[in-house]
Design a protein around this motif. Structure first.
Motif, PDB file in Angstrom:
ATOM      1  N   ARG A 191     -81.701 -37.727  24.754  1.00  0.00           N
ATOM      2  CA  ARG A 191     -81.635 -38.847  25.686  1.00  0.00           C
ATOM      3  C   ARG A 191     -81.127 -38.389  27.052  1.00  0.00           C
ATOM      4  N   GLN A 192     -80.170 -37.485  27.040  1.00  0.00           N
ATOM      5  CA  GLN A 192     -79.647 -36.978  28.304  1.00  0.00           C
ATOM      6  C   GLN A 192     -80.719 -36.209  29.070  1.00  0.00           C
ATOM      7  N   GLN A 193     -81.493 -35.390  28.366  1.00  0.00           N
ATOM      8  CA  GLN A 193     -82.566 -34.636  29.014  1.00  0.00           C
ATOM      9  C   GLN A 193     -83.626 -35.564  29.591  1.00  0.00           C
ATOM     10  N   VAL A 194     -83.992 -36.566  28.819  1.00  0.00           N
ATOM     11  CA  VAL A 194     -84.997 -37.528  29.287  1.00  0.00           C
ATOM     12  C   VAL A 194     -84.493 -38.259  30.519  1.00  0.00           C
ATOM     13  N   SER A 195     -83.248 -38.697  30.495  1.00  0.00           N
ATOM     14  CA  SER A 195     -82.706 -39.542  31.558  1.00  0.00           C
ATOM     15  C   SER A 195     -82.621 -38.840  32.908  1.00  0.00           C
ATOM     16  N   VAL A 196     -82.478 -37.514  32.911  1.00  0.00           N
ATOM     17  CA  VAL A 196     -82.372 -36.792  34.196  1.00  0.00           C
ATOM     18  C   VAL A 196     -83.710 -36.208  34.638  1.00  0.00           C
ATOM     19  N   ASP A 197     -84.742 -36.369  33.839  1.00  0.00           N
ATOM     20  CA  ASP A 197     -86.057 -35.839  34.205  1.00  0.00           C
ATOM     21  C   ASP A 197     -86.585 -36.610  35.422  1.00  0.00           C
ATOM     22  N   PRO A 198     -87.106 -35.926  36.436  1.00  0.00           N
ATOM     23  CA  PRO A 198     -87.615 -36.608  37.641  1.00  0.00           C
ATOM     24  C   PRO A 198     -88.689 -37.646  37.336  1.00  0.00           C
ATOM     25  N   ALA A 252     -91.984 -47.713  30.048  1.00  0.00           N
ATOM     26  CA  ALA A 252     -91.860 -47.512  28.606  1.00  0.00           C
ATOM     27  C   ALA A 252     -92.715 -46.341  28.143  1.00  0.00           C
ATOM     28  N   SER A 253     -93.937 -46.246  28.675  1.00  0.00           N
ATOM     29  CA  SER A 253     -94.833 -45.160  28.294  1.00  0.00           C
ATOM     30  C   SER A 253     -94.283 -43.806  28.721  1.00  0.00           C
ATOM     31  N   VAL A 254     -93.752 -43.742  29.948  1.00  0.00           N
ATOM     32  CA  VAL A 254     -93.173 -42.489  30.451  1.00  0.00           C
ATOM     33  C   VAL A 254     -91.988 -42.077  29.581  1.00  0.00           C
ATOM     34  N   LEU A 258     -91.820 -38.618  27.421  1.00  0.00           N
ATOM     35  CA  LEU A 258     -90.771 -37.634  27.680  1.00  0.00           C
ATOM     36  C   LEU A 258     -89.913 -37.397  26.439  1.00  0.00           C
ATOM     37  N   ASP A 259     -89.637 -38.470  25.716  1.00  0.00           N
ATOM     38  CA  ASP A 259     -88.861 -38.318  24.478  1.00  0.00           C
ATOM     39  C   ASP A 259     -89.599 -37.422  23.497  1.00  0.00           C
ATOM     40  N   ALA A 260     -90.905 -37.628  23.374  1.00  0.00           N
ATOM     41  CA  ALA A 260     -91.714 -36.786  22.484  1.00  0.00           C
ATOM     42  C   ALA A 260     -91.738 -35.341  22.972  1.00  0.00           C
ATOM     43  N   HIS A 261     -91.786 -35.168  24.287  1.00  0.00           N
ATOM     44  CA  HIS A 261     -91.799 -33.819  24.876  1.00  0.00           C
ATOM     45  C   HIS A 261     -90.519 -33.064  24.533  1.00  0.00           C
ATOM     46  N   TYR A 262     -89.385 -33.700  24.757  1.00  0.00           N
ATOM     47  CA  TYR A 262     -88.113 -33.025  24.496  1.00  0.00           C
ATOM     48  C   TYR A 262     -87.824 -32.915  23.004  1.00  0.00           C
ATOM     49  N   GLU A 263     -88.369 -33.837  22.226  1.00  0.00           N
ATOM     50  CA  GLU A 263     -88.246 -33.713  20.779  1.00  0.00           C
ATOM     51  C   GLU A 263     -88.998 -32.478  20.286  1.00  0.00           C
ATOM     52  N   ALA A 264     -90.160 -32.220  20.877  1.00  0.00           N
ATOM     53  CA  ALA A 264     -90.925 -31.025  20.510  1.00  0.00           C
ATOM     54  C   ALA A 264     -90.160 -29.753  20.870  1.00  0.00           C
ATOM     55  N   LEU A 265     -89.493 -29.775  22.013  1.00  0.00           N
ATOM     56  CA  LEU A 265     -88.683 -28.617  22.404  1.00  0.00           C
ATOM     57  C   LEU A 265     -87.519 -28.422  21.434  1.00  0.00           C
ATOM     58  N   GLN A 266     -86.918 -29.518  21.008  1.00  0.00           N
ATOM     59  CA  GLN A 266     -85.847 -29.415  20.018  1.00  0.00           C
ATOM     60  C   GLN A 266     -86.375 -28.866  18.698  1.00  0.00           C
TER      61      GLN A 266
END
Length: 297
Positions: A191-198, A252-254, A258-266
């Motif tokens: 959530r922190q990563q998503v929240s600071v993403d431009p 909501a879509s963004v 982004l959540d899916a993107h960072y989840e994949a990185l995790q």
């Protein structure tokens, strides 16, 4: 206090007699894990998670009786508001019915206030409380260790009832402890990563403009939720506006993308732990079903 109490009671579920009898007629395949299992293993369904929860409750009740204590089995709690909507309320139907979830939170608080297990434990003598805690956690928090995604080292005894239960149900105690610690903690840094993403910030700005046009001058959803903490028409109206703007602006879509993107990185960083948890939970299902079935006879 409630979370601590439930953790204490759940850990009392190490009834050696009951578990030993069940494992005699349930065969569980616990093959070594590989990182590749992350992509191959499907997450548990809500029904399968319920089976595990119910089995834990049955075993808890049996262990409490075996230890000379009473325990009333409890139902699963609904997903918390932040788990359901980590970034913004984006379900219009849910918003119309529940607003920002104050009704759900009220129900949880009411159950907590009338929790028979909390009341029972609170009435135990100091000596019995000490014995219960020792049975739950072991004498010292040593034996198991894991580092959370936030970098916090967590330790626990490998001797108490918690560890006895988990070893019987999930097989590989240290592996389970590490996998659960890691997987349970992934949502916070994500959530922190998503929240600071431009990209998130740009979408959030558009959402805020939409909200302002509807009479809600808030910079982000968290401030809206804090403002409308009382169940009522005003909460519902604000939630409908939030969900409408979340959909119409694409916020909501963004957030989901982004959540899916960072989840994949995790998944790349913690693939072993994620795969291990899924594997061990699936391996535990036959035993869990047997436990539940034995309780219903």
């Amino acid at each position: 206090m409630l979370a601590k109490m439930r953790a204490i009671l759940l850990a009392l579920a190490g009834s050696v007699c009951v578990l030993g009898a069940l494992t005699q007629f349930v065969t569980v395949d616990r093959a070594p894990s590989t990182v590749g299992e992350t992509a191959q293993t499907q997450p548990l369904t809500s029904q399968e998670k319920s089976v595990l929860h119910r089995a834990e409750q049955v075993l808890l009740q049996a262990c409490m009786a075996d230890s000379g204590y009473a325990y009333v089995m409890v139902a699963e709690e609904p997903a918390s508001f932040l788990r359901r909507f980590p970034y913004v309320v984006d379900d219009l139907s849910w918003a119309r019915e529940h607003g920002f979830g104050n009704d759900v939170r009220d129900e949880v608080r009411q159950r907590a206030a009338h929790d028979p297990n909390k009341r029972y434990f609170g009435n135990l003598s100091a000596e019995d409380k000490a014995k219960a805690l020792a049975a739950v956690n072991g004498e010292r928090p040593v034996g198991l260790t894991a580092t959370s995604p936030a970098g916090v080292e967590i330790t626990r005894s490998d001797r108490g009832c918690t560890s006895q239960l988990e070893k019987k149900l999930y097989g590989e105690l240290q592996t389970w402890f590490r996998a659960k610690t890691v997987s349970d903690g992934l949502h916070v840094p994500r959530r922190q990563q998503v929240s600071v993403d431009p990209r998130f910030q740009a979408a959030l700005t558009e959402w805020a403009r939409c909200m302002a046009a509807r009479g809600y001058a808030f910079a982000d959803p968290a401030r809206v939720h804090e403002t409308f903490r009382v169940r009522g028409p005003e909460e519902i109206s604000a939630a409908i506006a939030e969900a409408t703007c979340a959909q119409s602006t694409g916020f909501a879509s963004v957030a989901r993308d982004l959540d899916a993107h960072y989840e994949a990185l995790q998944g790349q960083l913690y693939g072993r732990e994620i795969a291990d948890r899924l594997r061990l939970e699936r391996a535990a299902l036959p035993l869990a079903r047997a436990v539940v079935e034995s309780q219903s006879r």
